[in-house]
Motif scaffolding. Structure first.
Motif, PDB file in Angstrom:
ATOM      1  N   ALA A   9       5.557 -16.468  -6.324  1.00 57.66           N
ATOM      2  CA  ALA A   9       4.721 -16.010  -5.811  1.00 57.66           C
ATOM      3  C   ALA A   9       4.218 -14.023  -6.935  1.00 57.66           C
ATOM      4  CB  ALA A   9       4.516 -14.921  -4.690  1.00 57.66           C
ATOM      5  N   PRO A  10       3.291 -14.023  -7.568  1.00 58.29           N
ATOM      6  CA  PRO A  10       3.060 -13.232  -8.587  1.00 58.29           C
ATOM      7  C   PRO A  10       3.765 -11.972  -8.290  1.00 58.29           C
ATOM      8  CG  PRO A  10       0.750 -13.839  -7.919  1.00 58.29           C
ATOM      9  CD  PRO A  10       1.986 -14.513  -7.515  1.00 58.29           C
ATOM     10  N   THR A  11       4.017 -11.244  -8.802  1.00 55.33           N
ATOM     11  CA  THR A  11       4.378  -9.589  -8.537  1.00 55.33           C
ATOM     12  C   THR A  11       3.403  -8.828  -7.881  1.00 55.33           C
ATOM     13  OG1 THR A  11       4.678  -8.332 -10.746  1.00 55.33           O
ATOM     14  CG2 THR A  11       6.682  -9.886  -9.080  1.00 55.33           C
ATOM     15  N   LEU A  12       3.824  -7.531  -7.028  1.00 56.75           N
ATOM     16  CA  LEU A  12       2.657  -6.683  -6.830  1.00 56.75           C
ATOM     17  C   LEU A  12       2.482  -6.176  -8.056  1.00 56.75           C
ATOM     18  CD1 LEU A  12       0.726  -5.076  -4.538  1.00 56.75           C
ATOM     19  CD2 LEU A  12       2.399  -3.193  -4.821  1.00 56.75           C
ATOM     20  N   ALA A  13       2.585  -6.500  -9.111  1.00 59.42           N
ATOM     21  CA  ALA A  13       2.135  -4.812 -10.514  1.00 59.42           C
ATOM     22  C   ALA A  13       1.683  -6.333 -10.791  1.00 59.42           C
ATOM     23  CB  ALA A  13       4.097  -5.276 -11.625  1.00 59.42           C
ATOM     24  N   ASN A  14       1.854  -7.726 -11.668  1.00 58.04           N
ATOM     25  CA  ASN A  14       0.878  -8.173 -12.017  1.00 58.04           C
ATOM     26  C   ASN A  14      -0.059  -8.492 -11.467  1.00 58.04           C
ATOM     27  OD1 ASN A  14       3.503  -9.003 -13.720  1.00 58.04           O
ATOM     28  ND2 ASN A  14       4.470 -10.327 -12.524  1.00 58.04           N
ATOM     29  N   ARG A  15       0.068  -8.744 -10.211  1.00 59.63           N
ATOM     30  CA  ARG A  15      -1.744  -8.485 -10.029  1.00 59.63           C
ATOM     31  C   ARG A  15      -2.158  -7.519  -9.520  1.00 59.63           C
ATOM     32  NH1 ARG A  15       1.420 -10.311  -4.527  1.00 59.63           N
ATOM     33  NH2 ARG A  15       0.403  -8.407  -3.586  1.00 59.63           N
ATOM     34  N   VAL A  16      -1.764  -6.577  -9.857  1.00 58.10           N
ATOM     35  CA  VAL A  16      -2.504  -4.335 -10.144  1.00 58.10           C
ATOM     36  C   VAL A  16      -2.767  -5.024 -11.227  1.00 58.10           C
ATOM     37  CG1 VAL A  16      -2.385  -2.578 -10.193  1.00 58.10           C
ATOM     38  CG2 VAL A  16      -1.661  -3.747  -7.850  1.00 58.10           C
ATOM     39  N   GLN A  17      -2.280  -5.514 -12.983  1.00 55.78           N
ATOM     40  CA  GLN A  17      -2.564  -5.436 -14.073  1.00 55.78           C
ATOM     41  C   GLN A  17      -3.251  -7.274 -14.200  1.00 55.78           C
ATOM     42  OE1 GLN A  17       1.362  -6.260 -15.512  1.00 55.78           O
ATOM     43  NE2 GLN A  17       1.752  -4.151 -15.338  1.00 55.78           N
ATOM     44  N   SER A  18      -3.572  -7.457 -13.538  1.00 59.08           N
ATOM     45  CA  SER A  18      -4.615  -8.849 -13.944  1.00 59.08           C
ATOM     46  C   SER A  18      -5.482  -8.738 -13.194  1.00 59.08           C
ATOM     47  CB  SER A  18      -4.069 -10.179 -13.352  1.00 59.08           C
ATOM     48  OG  SER A  18      -3.790 -10.155 -11.891  1.00 59.08           O
ATOM     49  N   GLY A  19      -5.511  -7.811 -12.111  1.00 57.94           N
ATOM     50  CA  GLY A  19      -7.169  -7.056 -11.836  1.00 57.94           C
ATOM     51  C   GLY A  19      -7.052  -7.708 -10.251  1.00 57.94           C
ATOM     52  N   ALA A  20      -5.926  -8.516  -9.510  1.00 58.09           N
ATOM     53  CA  ALA A  20      -6.068  -9.601  -8.503  1.00 58.09           C
ATOM     54  C   ALA A  20      -5.915  -8.662  -7.260  1.00 58.09           C
ATOM     55  CB  ALA A  20      -5.212 -10.591  -8.492  1.00 58.09           C
ATOM     56  N   THR A  21      -5.478  -7.574  -7.167  1.00 55.39           N
ATOM     57  CA  THR A  21      -5.662  -6.870  -6.404  1.00 55.39           C
ATOM     58  C   THR A  21      -6.082  -4.795  -7.022  1.00 55.39           C
ATOM     59  OG1 THR A  21      -2.841  -7.496  -5.343  1.00 55.39           O
ATOM     60  CG2 THR A  21      -3.613  -5.877  -4.665  1.00 55.39           C
ATOM     61  N   PRO A  22      -7.412  -4.964  -5.737  1.00 58.03           N
ATOM     62  CA  PRO A  22      -7.409  -3.274  -6.528  1.00 58.03           C
ATOM     63  C   PRO A  22      -6.737  -2.632  -5.510  1.00 58.03           C
ATOM     64  CG  PRO A  22      -8.440  -4.535  -4.387  1.00 58.03           C
ATOM     65  CD  PRO A  22      -7.561  -5.575  -5.147  1.00 58.03           C
ATOM     66  N   PHE A  23      -7.030  -1.539  -6.311  1.00 60.89           N
ATOM     67  CA  PHE A  23      -6.026  -0.046  -5.658  1.00 60.89           C
ATOM     68  C   PHE A  23      -6.902   0.713  -5.364  1.00 60.89           C
ATOM     69  CE2 PHE A  23      -4.299   3.889  -7.046  1.00 60.89           C
ATOM     70  CZ  PHE A  23      -2.353   3.136  -6.568  1.00 60.89           C
ATOM     71  N   ILE A  24      -6.502   0.614  -4.873  1.00 57.79           N
ATOM     72  CA  ILE A  24      -8.400   1.761  -3.795  1.00 57.79           C
ATOM     73  C   ILE A  24      -7.265   3.085  -3.539  1.00 57.79           C
ATOM     74  CG2 ILE A  24      -8.948   1.747  -1.562  1.00 57.79           C
ATOM     75  CD1 ILE A  24      -9.454  -0.958  -1.780  1.00 57.79           C
ATOM     76  N   ILE A  25      -7.371   4.085  -3.921  1.00 57.68           N
ATOM     77  CA  ILE A  25      -6.713   5.499  -3.861  1.00 57.68           C
ATOM     78  C   ILE A  25      -6.486   5.934  -2.830  1.00 57.68           C
ATOM     79  CG2 ILE A  25      -6.909   7.470  -4.360  1.00 57.68           C
ATOM     80  CD1 ILE A  25      -8.228   6.701  -7.621  1.00 57.68           C
ATOM     81  N   ASP A  26      -7.543   6.218  -1.792  1.00 62.71           N
ATOM     82  CA  ASP A  26      -7.279   5.997  -0.234  1.00 62.71           C
ATOM     83  C   ASP A  26      -6.551   5.259   0.728  1.00 62.71           C
ATOM     84  OD1 ASP A  26      -9.337   8.656  -1.172  1.00 62.71           O
ATOM     85  OD2 ASP A  26     -10.571   7.955  -0.238  1.00 62.71           O
ATOM     86  N   GLU A  27      -6.478   4.391   0.133  1.00 63.38           N
ATOM     87  CA  GLU A  27      -5.465   3.058   0.676  1.00 63.38           C
ATOM     88  C   GLU A  27      -4.194   3.285   0.503  1.00 63.38           C
ATOM     89  OE1 GLU A  27      -7.299   0.013   1.348  1.00 63.38           O
ATOM     90  OE2 GLU A  27      -9.836   0.416   2.197  1.00 63.38           O
ATOM     91  N   ASN A  28      -4.044   4.081  -0.515  1.00 64.30           N
ATOM     92  CA  ASN A  28      -2.717   3.956  -0.764  1.00 64.30           C
ATOM     93  C   ASN A  28      -1.612   5.137  -0.414  1.00 64.30           C
ATOM     94  OD1 ASN A  28      -0.536   5.494  -3.524  1.00 64.30           O
ATOM     95  ND2 ASN A  28      -0.800   3.153  -4.191  1.00 64.30           N
ATOM     96  N   THR A  29      -0.811   4.962  -0.036  1.00 69.67           N
ATOM     97  CA  THR A  29       0.023   6.193   1.096  1.00 69.67           C
ATOM     98  C   THR A  29       0.414   7.125  -0.690  1.00 69.67           C
ATOM     99  OG1 THR A  29       0.882   4.214   2.361  1.00 69.67           O
ATOM    100  CG2 THR A  29       2.266   6.288   2.316  1.00 69.67           C
ATOM    101  N   ALA A  30       1.307   6.697  -1.286  1.00 69.65           N
ATOM    102  CA  ALA A  30       1.948   7.880  -2.184  1.00 69.65           C
ATOM    103  C   ALA A  30       0.786   9.257  -2.576  1.00 69.65           C
ATOM    104  CB  ALA A  30       2.264   6.939  -3.240  1.00 69.65           C
ATOM    105  N   ASN A  31      -0.576   8.482  -1.907  1.00 72.16           N
ATOM    106  CA  ASN A  31      -1.982   8.817  -2.686  1.00 72.16           C
ATOM    107  C   ASN A  31      -1.954  10.151  -2.194  1.00 72.16           C
ATOM    108  OD1 ASN A  31      -3.643  10.885  -4.106  1.00 72.16           O
ATOM    109  ND2 ASN A  31      -4.855   9.210  -3.194  1.00 72.16           N
TER     110      ASN A  31
END
Length: 161
Positions: A9-31
């Protein structure tokens, strides 16, 4: 004998880099935690300024009120900041008459930190502000919701330590 190749399974980092998983700022716990932290600190700083206390000194004061005489190293560990940062902050606190540092007579390599009379007295001045800011931030939340937030944050802290 033929082997079936299992695709990883692609890692989260690979999915984010490929655009498969959008990074939604307001849904990011660390942010979200970072924003809450900045807002809490801003609210506290506005209240602490009149007492000559910087908001960066607050965590150290809390731990010293809980247990006076901690070593600098133990204070750094409990507050989760680097020792050089603790040393600089304590230097300002010592300059401002909030703490005094003394070599440990049993182990000269250790430096113990003690609250001065002024540092001790600030507890009665500053703690009500922290309670006020907490009350503002959690207004309308049930006791169960507040307990759940604290439980979840404790879980996250434990995972990252």
């Amino acid at each position: 004998m033929a082997y079936k190749v299992m695709q990883r399974a692609p890692t989260l980092a690979n999915r984010v880099q490929s655009g498969a998983t959008p990074f939604i700022i307001d849904e990011n716990t660390a942010n979200q935690v970072a924003v809450v932290h900045r807002l809490f600190m801003r609210a506290l700083q506005g209240r602490f300024t009149q007492h000559g206390v910087a908001v960066g000194q607050w965590p150290l004061l809390l731990h010293l009120w809980d247990e006076d005489g901690l070593t600098q190293k133990e204070l750094s560990r409990r507050v989760h900041i680097e020792e050089p940062t603790t040393t600089r902050t304590l230097g300002r606190m010592e300059r401002d008459g909030l703490v005094r540092r003394a070599r440990n007579p049993r182990n000269r390599r250790q430096v113990n930190v003690h609250l001065t009379e002024r540092g001790q007295a600030l507890r009665d001045e500053l703690v009500p502000y922290a309670l006020e800011v907490n009350a503002i931030a959690t207004f309308g939340l049930s006791d169960q919701d507040k307990a759940k937030i604290n439980s979840l944050l404790s879980y996250i802290i434990a995972r990252l330590l």
